[in-house]
Design a protein around this motif. Structure first.
Motif, PDB file in Angstrom:
ATOM      1  N   LEU A  95       0.856  -1.191   0.000  1.00  0.00           N
ATOM      2  CA  LEU A  95       0.000   0.000   0.000  1.00  0.00           C
ATOM      3  C   LEU A  95       0.899   1.251   0.000  1.00  0.00           C
ATOM      4  CD1 LEU A  95      -2.988   0.855   0.147  1.00  0.00           C
ATOM      5  CD2 LEU A  95      -2.721   1.025   2.613  1.00  0.00           C
ATOM      6  N   GLY A  96       1.954   1.200   0.827  1.00  0.00           N
ATOM      7  CA  GLY A  96       2.920   2.314   0.865  1.00  0.00           C
ATOM      8  C   GLY A  96       3.558   2.528  -0.491  1.00  0.00           C
ATOM      9  N   ARG A  97       3.910   1.429  -1.152  1.00  0.00           N
ATOM     10  CA  ARG A  97       4.544   1.531  -2.479  1.00  0.00           C
ATOM     11  C   ARG A  97       3.573   2.100  -3.519  1.00  0.00           C
ATOM     12  NH1 ARG A  97       8.862  -2.779  -4.109  1.00  0.00           N
ATOM     13  NH2 ARG A  97       7.801  -2.566  -6.099  1.00  0.00           N
ATOM     14  N   SER A  98       2.287   1.811  -3.358  1.00  0.00           N
ATOM     15  CA  SER A  98       1.334   2.318  -4.361  1.00  0.00           C
ATOM     16  C   SER A  98       0.961   3.763  -4.075  1.00  0.00           C
ATOM     17  CB  SER A  98       0.097   1.428  -4.434  1.00  0.00           C
ATOM     18  OG  SER A  98      -0.682   1.597  -3.303  1.00  0.00           O
TER      19      SER A  98
ATOM     20  N   GLU B 246       8.113  11.116   0.142  1.00  0.00           N
ATOM     21  CA  GLU B 246       7.799   9.991  -0.750  1.00  0.00           C
ATOM     22  C   GLU B 246       8.894   8.930  -0.718  1.00  0.00           C
ATOM     23  OE1 GLU B 246       8.254  13.065  -1.926  1.00  0.00           O
ATOM     24  OE2 GLU B 246       6.257  13.842  -2.352  1.00  0.00           O
ATOM     25  N   ILE B 247      10.158   9.391  -0.800  1.00  0.00           N
ATOM     26  CA  ILE B 247      11.275   8.437  -0.860  1.00  0.00           C
ATOM     27  C   ILE B 247      11.354   7.640   0.435  1.00  0.00           C
ATOM     28  CG2 ILE B 247      13.802   8.230  -1.010  1.00  0.00           C
ATOM     29  CD1 ILE B 247      12.450   8.853  -3.670  1.00  0.00           C
ATOM     30  N   SER B 248      11.251   8.356   1.564  1.00  0.00           N
ATOM     31  CA  SER B 248      11.348   7.613   2.827  1.00  0.00           C
ATOM     32  C   SER B 248      10.165   6.650   2.977  1.00  0.00           C
ATOM     33  CB  SER B 248      11.448   8.541   4.028  1.00  0.00           C
ATOM     34  OG  SER B 248      10.394   9.432   4.024  1.00  0.00           O
ATOM     35  N   MET B 249       9.038   7.028   2.409  1.00  0.00           N
ATOM     36  CA  MET B 249       7.870   6.139   2.453  1.00  0.00           C
ATOM     37  C   MET B 249       8.162   4.850   1.685  1.00  0.00           C
ATOM     38  SD  MET B 249       4.130   7.500   1.585  1.00  0.00           S
ATOM     39  CE  MET B 249       2.680   6.563   1.848  1.00  0.00           C
ATOM     40  N   LEU B 250       8.803   5.000   0.537  1.00  0.00           N
ATOM     41  CA  LEU B 250       9.131   3.813  -0.270  1.00  0.00           C
ATOM     42  C   LEU B 250      10.177   2.950   0.438  1.00  0.00           C
ATOM     43  CD1 LEU B 250       9.211   5.307  -3.890  1.00  0.00           C
ATOM     44  CD2 LEU B 250       7.391   4.026  -2.774  1.00  0.00           C
TER      45      LEU B 250
ATOM     46  N   GLU C 273       9.802  -0.957   1.840  1.00  0.00           N
ATOM     47  CA  GLU C 273      10.701  -2.095   1.573  1.00  0.00           C
ATOM     48  C   GLU C 273      11.186  -2.738   2.868  1.00  0.00           C
ATOM     49  OE1 GLU C 273      10.803  -3.553  -1.177  1.00  0.00           O
ATOM     50  OE2 GLU C 273       9.694  -1.907  -2.063  1.00  0.00           O
ATOM     51  N   PHE C 274      11.416  -1.902   3.889  1.00  0.00           N
ATOM     52  CA  PHE C 274      11.801  -2.461   5.196  1.00  0.00           C
ATOM     53  C   PHE C 274      10.701  -3.383   5.718  1.00  0.00           C
ATOM     54  CE2 PHE C 274      15.217   0.714   5.964  1.00  0.00           C
ATOM     55  CZ  PHE C 274      16.172  -0.181   6.410  1.00  0.00           C
TER      56      PHE C 274
END
Lengths: 176, 90
Positions: free
Chosen positions: A132-135, A150-154, A158-159
């Motif tokens: 969901l975070g990636r989308s 956005e980047i830290s969210m992605l 992944e973590f």
């Protein structure tokens, strides 16, 4: 940060592949279809993690392709775990909408979580949140909803994705 | 009562044979609650895969556990929780 993420992703890929091997061995001996289905699911999830790892190590152009295809493999992994055909028919059209593949990954892993119990349920819920975070991440970037986040969210997504595999690896260590 | 899946039946047969080996097939059928014909079919399959060894005597079939059968039983027991948590009917 990237090195730690790489390590976690590698460990999760190793867990998925070793589990897949273990399940395939049992399928050969016992001949049960469920083992073959799970072998495929875990191999696909492992391949998704390998592609994710390669996306961390690649050039920007290649990285995007690998990043996206890692989800495609993960989706295939979740979908092959779902036995209810009706659920598959409902989920499949999602692939057509923007960020749909991660949305599809999120919904299909949510469904696997819903039909599971215990730590499997928790791990697949984490996977659903991660997808969901990636989308939502790229969508938020496009709409400038979360400037700078956005980047830290992605990365956090992944973590979470790697963490889910590690939870499974610790709880079901006998699988490998 | 919930119907047993194939994996559970194999586990029950291997567990009993592992404890009592060598054991007559009729006793395995009684202990596991399987119809004799169905059990023999399963035992022949397990025999072909090297998990048990079927010895056909003059009066009865006797079942022996093999090393591969013991290893498979151990692995199936270890995976039981995982499969149940995944919602796989065992």
């Amino acid at each position: 940060m990237e090195a730690l993420l790489g390590l976690l992703v590698s460990a999760s890929a190793a867990f998925y592949f070793l589990s897949s091997l273990s399940l395939f061995t049992l399928h050969r001996v016992v001949g049960e279809e469920a083992f073959l289905r799970l072998t495929l699911s875990f191999a696909l999830l492992g391949t998704g993690q390998v592609l994710m790892l390669l996306s961390l190590l690649s050039s920007e152009d290649l990285s995007f392709a690998l990043y996206t295809s890692s989800t495609a493999f993960a989706v295939s992994g979740y979908l092959s775990m779902i036995r209810a055909r009706q659920a598959l028919a409902l989920l499949s059209p999602l692939i057509l909408i923007p960020s749909g593949i991660d949305m599809l990954a999120s919904l299909s892993s949510s469904y696997v979580s819903y039909t599971s119990h215990g730590f499997v349920r928790a791990a697949f819920l984490l996977l659903a949140i991660s997808h969901l975070g990636r989308s939502v991440g790229p969508l938020a970037a496009d709409l400038r909803l979360l400037p700078g986040l956005e980047i830290s969210m992605l990365i956090w997504a992944e973590f979470l994705r790697a963490l889910a595999a590690l939870i499974l690896a610790v709880r079901y260590r006998k699988l490998i | 009562m919930k119907k047993r899946g194939r994996i559970r039946i194999i586990m029950e047969v291997l567990s009993y044979v592992a404890e009592e080996s060598p054991v007559p097939a009729t006793r395995v059928a009684q202990a596991t609650g399987l119809a004799y014909d169905r059990l023999v079919e399963l035992l022949e399959e397990l025999n072909d895969k090297g998990l048990v060894r079927l010895e056909t005597g003059e009066r009865a079939r006797r079942v022996h556990i093999t090393r591969k059968g013991l290893e498979t039983l151990r692995k199936l027991r270890e995976l039981k929780d995982f499969l149940e948590d995944l919602g796989v009917d065992i």
